[in-house]
Write a protein that holds these residues in place. Structure first.
Motif, PDB file in Angstrom:
ATOM      1  N   TYR A 314       0.841  -1.200   0.000  1.00  0.00           N
ATOM      2  CA  TYR A 314       0.000   0.000   0.000  1.00  0.00           C
ATOM      3  C   TYR A 314       0.876   1.250   0.000  1.00  0.00           C
ATOM      4  CZ  TYR A 314      -4.633  -2.065   1.025  1.00  0.00           C
ATOM      5  OH  TYR A 314      -5.828  -2.731   0.968  1.00  0.00           O
ATOM      6  N   ALA A 315       1.817   1.306   0.945  1.00  0.00           N
ATOM      7  CA  ALA A 315       2.632   2.515   1.121  1.00  0.00           C
ATOM      8  C   ALA A 315       3.533   2.767  -0.083  1.00  0.00           C
ATOM      9  CB  ALA A 315       3.463   2.397   2.393  1.00  0.00           C
ATOM     10  N   LEU A 316       4.231   1.726  -0.546  1.00  0.00           N
ATOM     11  CA  LEU A 316       5.194   1.912  -1.635  1.00  0.00           C
ATOM     12  C   LEU A 316       4.502   2.172  -2.962  1.00  0.00           C
ATOM     13  CD1 LEU A 316       7.951  -0.754  -0.826  1.00  0.00           C
ATOM     14  CD2 LEU A 316       7.851   1.664  -0.181  1.00  0.00           C
ATOM     15  N   TYR A 317       3.384   1.472  -3.234  1.00  0.00           N
ATOM     16  CA  TYR A 317       2.665   1.720  -4.480  1.00  0.00           C
ATOM     17  C   TYR A 317       2.138   3.153  -4.520  1.00  0.00           C
ATOM     18  CZ  TYR A 317      -0.334   1.025  -8.517  1.00  0.00           C
ATOM     19  OH  TYR A 317      -0.908   1.143  -9.752  1.00  0.00           O
ATOM     20  N   TYR A 318       1.674   3.644  -3.370  1.00  0.00           N
ATOM     21  CA  TYR A 318       1.129   5.007  -3.297  1.00  0.00           C
ATOM     22  C   TYR A 318       2.206   6.041  -3.623  1.00  0.00           C
ATOM     23  CZ  TYR A 318      -1.355   9.060  -1.385  1.00  0.00           C
ATOM     24  OH  TYR A 318      -1.968  10.280  -1.226  1.00  0.00           O
ATOM     25  N   ILE A 319       3.349   5.954  -2.951  1.00  0.00           N
ATOM     26  CA  ILE A 319       4.368   6.991  -3.156  1.00  0.00           C
ATOM     27  C   ILE A 319       5.013   6.872  -4.538  1.00  0.00           C
ATOM     28  CG2 ILE A 319       4.805   7.242  -0.686  1.00  0.00           C
ATOM     29  CD1 ILE A 319       7.393   5.660  -1.058  1.00  0.00           C
ATOM     30  N   LYS A 320       5.050   5.678  -5.105  1.00  0.00           N
ATOM     31  CA  LYS A 320       5.581   5.540  -6.471  1.00  0.00           C
ATOM     32  C   LYS A 320       4.611   6.148  -7.476  1.00  0.00           C
ATOM     33  CE  LYS A 320       6.961   2.106  -9.966  1.00  0.00           C
ATOM     34  NZ  LYS A 320       8.339   2.556 -10.213  1.00  0.00           N
ATOM     35  N   THR A 321       3.306   5.875  -7.290  1.00  0.00           N
ATOM     36  CA  THR A 321       2.314   6.338  -8.255  1.00  0.00           C
ATOM     37  C   THR A 321       2.072   7.835  -8.144  1.00  0.00           C
ATOM     38  OG1 THR A 321       1.220   4.177  -8.104  1.00  0.00           O
ATOM     39  CG2 THR A 321      -0.037   5.963  -9.106  1.00  0.00           C
ATOM     40  N   ILE A 322       1.962   8.334  -6.924  1.00  0.00           N
ATOM     41  CA  ILE A 322       1.625   9.741  -6.712  1.00  0.00           C
ATOM     42  C   ILE A 322       2.836  10.652  -6.872  1.00  0.00           C
ATOM     43  CG2 ILE A 322       0.866  11.413  -4.985  1.00  0.00           C
ATOM     44  CD1 ILE A 322      -1.439   9.833  -6.156  1.00  0.00           C
ATOM     45  N   TYR A 323       3.976  10.260  -6.268  1.00  0.00           N
ATOM     46  CA  TYR A 323       5.139  11.137  -6.256  1.00  0.00           C
ATOM     47  C   TYR A 323       6.216  10.742  -7.267  1.00  0.00           C
ATOM     48  CZ  TYR A 323       3.506  13.381  -1.946  1.00  0.00           C
ATOM     49  OH  TYR A 323       2.784  14.088  -1.017  1.00  0.00           O
ATOM     50  N   GLY A 324       6.099   9.561  -7.856  1.00  0.00           N
ATOM     51  CA  GLY A 324       7.157   9.103  -8.749  1.00  0.00           C
ATOM     52  C   GLY A 324       8.394   8.637  -8.011  1.00  0.00           C
ATOM     53  N   THR A 325       8.238   8.279  -6.726  1.00  0.00           N
ATOM     54  CA  THR A 325       9.377   7.759  -5.954  1.00  0.00           C
ATOM     55  C   THR A 325       9.911   6.503  -6.631  1.00  0.00           C
ATOM     56  OG1 THR A 325       8.356   8.616  -3.941  1.00  0.00           O
ATOM     57  CG2 THR A 325      10.115   7.004  -3.660  1.00  0.00           C
ATOM     58  N   ASP A 326      11.221   6.392  -6.661  1.00  0.00           N
ATOM     59  CA  ASP A 326      11.865   5.347  -7.458  1.00  0.00           C
ATOM     60  C   ASP A 326      11.821   4.000  -6.731  1.00  0.00           C
ATOM     61  OD1 ASP A 326      13.153   4.239  -9.587  1.00  0.00           O
ATOM     62  OD2 ASP A 326      15.150   4.872  -8.968  1.00  0.00           O
ATOM     63  N   VAL A 327      10.634   3.418  -6.627  1.00  0.00           N
ATOM     64  CA  VAL A 327      10.452   2.096  -6.035  1.00  0.00           C
ATOM     65  C   VAL A 327      10.524   1.061  -7.163  1.00  0.00           C
ATOM     66  CG1 VAL A 327       8.928   0.600  -4.698  1.00  0.00           C
ATOM     67  CG2 VAL A 327       8.963   3.069  -4.258  1.00  0.00           C
ATOM     68  N   PRO A 328      11.417   0.078  -7.068  1.00  0.00           N
ATOM     69  CA  PRO A 328      11.558  -0.904  -8.157  1.00  0.00           C
ATOM     70  C   PRO A 328      10.266  -1.683  -8.395  1.00  0.00           C
ATOM     71  CG  PRO A 328      13.408  -1.020  -6.638  1.00  0.00           C
ATOM     72  CD  PRO A 328      12.402  -0.134  -6.002  1.00  0.00           C
ATOM     73  N   GLN A 329       9.895  -1.812  -9.658  1.00  0.00           N
ATOM     74  CA  GLN A 329       8.671  -2.531 -10.005  1.00  0.00           C
ATOM     75  C   GLN A 329       8.763  -4.002  -9.619  1.00  0.00           C
ATOM     76  OE1 GLN A 329       5.854  -1.047 -11.160  1.00  0.00           O
ATOM     77  NE2 GLN A 329       4.925  -3.072 -10.819  1.00  0.00           N
ATOM     78  N   LEU A 330       9.964  -4.569  -9.674  1.00  0.00           N
ATOM     79  CA  LEU A 330      10.152  -5.967  -9.290  1.00  0.00           C
ATOM     80  C   LEU A 330       9.764  -6.185  -7.834  1.00  0.00           C
ATOM     81  CD1 LEU A 330      11.171  -8.779 -10.142  1.00  0.00           C
ATOM     82  CD2 LEU A 330      13.458  -8.074  -9.416  1.00  0.00           C
ATOM     83  N   LEU A 331      10.095  -5.227  -6.987  1.00  0.00           N
ATOM     84  CA  LEU A 331       9.721  -5.310  -5.576  1.00  0.00           C
ATOM     85  C   LEU A 331       8.209  -5.231  -5.416  1.00  0.00           C
ATOM     86  CD1 LEU A 331      10.172  -5.194  -2.514  1.00  0.00           C
ATOM     87  CD2 LEU A 331      10.622  -2.755  -2.734  1.00  0.00           C
ATOM     88  N   LEU A 332       7.569  -4.291  -6.107  1.00  0.00           N
ATOM     89  CA  LEU A 332       6.113  -4.158  -6.008  1.00  0.00           C
ATOM     90  C   LEU A 332       5.413  -5.425  -6.489  1.00  0.00           C
ATOM     91  CD1 LEU A 332       5.594  -0.481  -7.230  1.00  0.00           C
ATOM     92  CD2 LEU A 332       5.356  -1.346  -4.906  1.00  0.00           C
ATOM     93  N   ASP A 333       5.909  -6.025  -7.572  1.00  0.00           N
ATOM     94  CA  ASP A 333       5.309  -7.258  -8.076  1.00  0.00           C
ATOM     95  C   ASP A 333       5.416  -8.373  -7.052  1.00  0.00           C
ATOM     96  OD1 ASP A 333       4.705  -5.964 -10.421  1.00  0.00           O
ATOM     97  OD2 ASP A 333       6.442  -6.736 -11.520  1.00  0.00           O
ATOM     98  N   ASP A 334       6.529  -8.413  -6.334  1.00  0.00           N
ATOM     99  CA  ASP A 334       6.716  -9.435  -5.315  1.00  0.00           C
ATOM    100  C   ASP A 334       5.766  -9.209  -4.129  1.00  0.00           C
ATOM    101  OD1 ASP A 334       8.538 -11.692  -4.227  1.00  0.00           O
ATOM    102  OD2 ASP A 334       8.562 -10.206  -2.616  1.00  0.00           O
ATOM    103  N   LEU A 335       5.642  -7.960  -3.685  1.00  0.00           N
ATOM    104  CA  LEU A 335       4.760  -7.653  -2.555  1.00  0.00           C
ATOM    105  C   LEU A 335       3.294  -7.866  -2.923  1.00  0.00           C
ATOM    106  CD1 LEU A 335       6.419  -4.322  -1.288  1.00  0.00           C
ATOM    107  CD2 LEU A 335       6.648  -6.602  -0.268  1.00  0.00           C
ATOM    108  N   LYS A 336       2.949  -7.614  -4.198  1.00  0.00           N
ATOM    109  CA  LYS A 336       1.556  -7.682  -4.629  1.00  0.00           C
ATOM    110  C   LYS A 336       0.991  -9.089  -4.530  1.00  0.00           C
ATOM    111  CE  LYS A 336       0.419  -7.074  -8.988  1.00  0.00           C
ATOM    112  NZ  LYS A 336       0.132  -6.440 -10.296  1.00  0.00           N
ATOM    113  N   ARG A 337       1.850 -10.087  -4.511  1.00  0.00           N
ATOM    114  CA  ARG A 337       1.372 -11.465  -4.427  1.00  0.00           C
ATOM    115  C   ARG A 337       0.604 -11.730  -3.135  1.00  0.00           C
ATOM    116  NH1 ARG A 337       6.750 -12.473  -6.443  1.00  0.00           N
ATOM    117  NH2 ARG A 337       6.679 -12.986  -8.658  1.00  0.00           N
ATOM    118  N   ALA A 338       0.873 -10.930  -2.105  1.00  0.00           N
ATOM    119  CA  ALA A 338       0.182 -11.123  -0.826  1.00  0.00           C
ATOM    120  C   ALA A 338      -1.175 -10.431  -0.794  1.00  0.00           C
ATOM    121  CB  ALA A 338       1.058 -10.597   0.324  1.00  0.00           C
ATOM    122  N   CYS A 339      -1.484  -9.634  -1.816  1.00  0.00           N
ATOM    123  CA  CYS A 339      -2.715  -8.839  -1.817  1.00  0.00           C
ATOM    124  C   CYS A 339      -3.842  -9.582  -2.530  1.00  0.00           C
ATOM    125  CB  CYS A 339      -2.466  -7.480  -2.483  1.00  0.00           C
ATOM    126  SG  CYS A 339      -1.240  -6.467  -1.629  1.00  0.00           S
TER     127      CYS A 339
END
Length: 441
Positions: A314-339
């Motif tokens: 939730y937190a990392l996807y928000y700041i990447k989408t809204i602010y363009g914070t450089d969160v690696p997409q590979l990390l988000l894909d890994d975390l998303k599996r729990a959602c």
């Protein structure tokens, strides 16, 4: 697929591009299309450093001053906890952009008030730290107090309502004795709160508040976190040459490492239903501060070990989408599996600045795997133990508690039906716009 295994095979360090210019990292401005003009200004001004792409977004928003409801903007900034950041950002943009803004005076007063209040809290707490250190009582200082020194560097930019400390339960009596001798007292029904005038110290025996809602332990094993093994000396965060941290070599006062700061920040967001922008900004600024050496692979491993991928996503996807914070997409894909589908819906609503009271409780519910434990968690969350009910409603009469349960039932039915209707209409509107906007699932 383990992130670390991908790193090992590819040789690619999952650290992002923190050294790149801000203009190379572009926020998804479409996600804020449904936000009001005032909300957008607060959103993009709530940063320590606004430049490049974010400044180019802000400039046209501020161009037509007559189109902005400045009174509403001020209220939004205060509610989100970022009035100090908004004030500083507008000042840095220069007179051409802030001339004629009627709420600048009000924002300046909030900034000055925050400086005064935080300075009072900090100075009072220094004496407490000194005494606890002399008694060799180990504590971990959490959240705002550390962030002011480590990240914000200015007591007017980050409000602190109280100072949170984590202690071991066996040390509670010593800590309470130290605070009592320092002039603090606990209000009736709140034994873990200590107050001295406007200075409030909130004592935590665990991060997630399992001492109040015991069934939270079903969704998060506090003992496995081993916070005390993943912390460092407070002096590594605080460089206060003229204050207590510069005079005392602390050996018993600790703070969390950056990974755990981000994870506990995400837990705090979930606990409070992802309501305040300030808590998202905290996580963003920690990551920006630690770039380009932020070890994303270590963060992923830690979140997976603690089974806290959901709030972190939730937190990392928000700041990447809204602010363009450089969160690696590979990390988000890994975390998303729990959602699950509910999570995707809630994230989509949060990106449109739609807030649902208490839906953080439902998000945490999915961390609990056993059905009976889920039922117990819901029952204890909305109908807690008698001593907790007394704290919630501030009643000390034991006979009144039984009447409070009846009142609570009415509250739950009313809030549940109202929240359910809001969720239905929000979801329907979001689905209708799905063709035009990118859906986070």
């Amino acid at each position: 697929m383990e992130i670390t295994s991908v790193l090992g095979k590819s040789g690619f360090f999952l650290w992002g591009t923190g050294g790149q210019p801000e203009s190379s990292v572009i926020p998804d401005n479409k996600s804020a299309m449904s936000w009001s003009l005032e909300e957008k200004i607060v959103l993009y001004a709530s940063q320590l450093s606004v430049g490049g792409q974010h400044q180019r977004i802000l400039e046209p928003l501020l161009a037509d001053r007559d189109a902005v409801d400045w009174n509403r903007l001020f209220k939004i900034a205060v509610r989100e906890g970022t009035a100090g950041l908004v004030y500083k950002t507008l000042k840095r943009m220069g007179g051409a952009y802030i001339s004629g803004i009627p709420c600048m005076g009000a924002l300046a007063r909030v900034y000055s008030s925050t400086v005064f209040k935080n300075t009072l809290l900090i100075e009072e707490f220094k004496h407490v730290l000194f005494t606890l250190e002399s008694r060799h009582v180990p504590i971990i200082v959490l959240r705002g107090y550390v962030l002011i020194y480590w990240i914000y560097k200015d007591p007017g930019l980050r409000p602190i309502n109280d100072i949170d400390i984590l202690i071991r339960e066996k040390d509670l009596s010593i800590v309470k004795d130290v605070l009592s001798k320092a002039g603090f007292h606990s209000p009736a029904g709140h034994p873990l709160l200590s107050m001295k005038g406007k200075v409030v110290i909130d004592i935590h025996l665990d991060i997630l508040g399992s001492s109040r809602i015991q069934s939270r332990r079903f969704g998060f094993d506090e003992t496995s976190a081993r916070w005390w093994e993943h912390c460092r000396d407070i002096s590594s965060y605080i460089n206060d040459e003229g204050g207590a941290a510069g005079q005392v070599s602390y050996r018993s006062v600790f703070v969390l490492k950056p990974h755990d700061f981000v994870i506990t920040g995400a837990m705090h967001l979930m606990k409070h239903s992802f309501e305040r922008l300030l808590w998202f900004v905290d996580i963003r600024e920690i990551i920006e501060h630690e770039s380009p050496c932020f070890a994303w692979d270590g963060l992923a491993d830690r979140a997976r070990y603690l089974e806290l991928q959901r709030p972190l996503y939730y937190a990392l996807y928000y700041i990447k989408t809204i602010y363009g914070t450089d969160v690696p997409q590979l990390l988000l894909d890994d975390l998303k599996r729990a959602c699950n589908t509910f999570d995707y819906l809630m994230i989509g609503l949060r990106l449109e600045n739609k807030k649902m009271p208490r839906w953080g409780d439902i998000v945490f519910l999915f961390n609990i795997k056993d059905t009976r434990q889920k039922i117990r968690y819901l029952r204890e969350t909305y109908f807690p133990r008698r001593e907790v009910m007394s704290q919630v409603f501030d009643f000390s009469n034991p006979f009144m508690v039984y009447f409070l349960y009846v009142f609570r039932a009415g509250q739950v039915i009313y809030a549940g039906s109202r929240g359910g209707m809001r969720l239905f209409w929000y979801s329907l509107a979001l689905l209708c716009r799905k063709r035009k906007t990118r859906f986070p699932g």
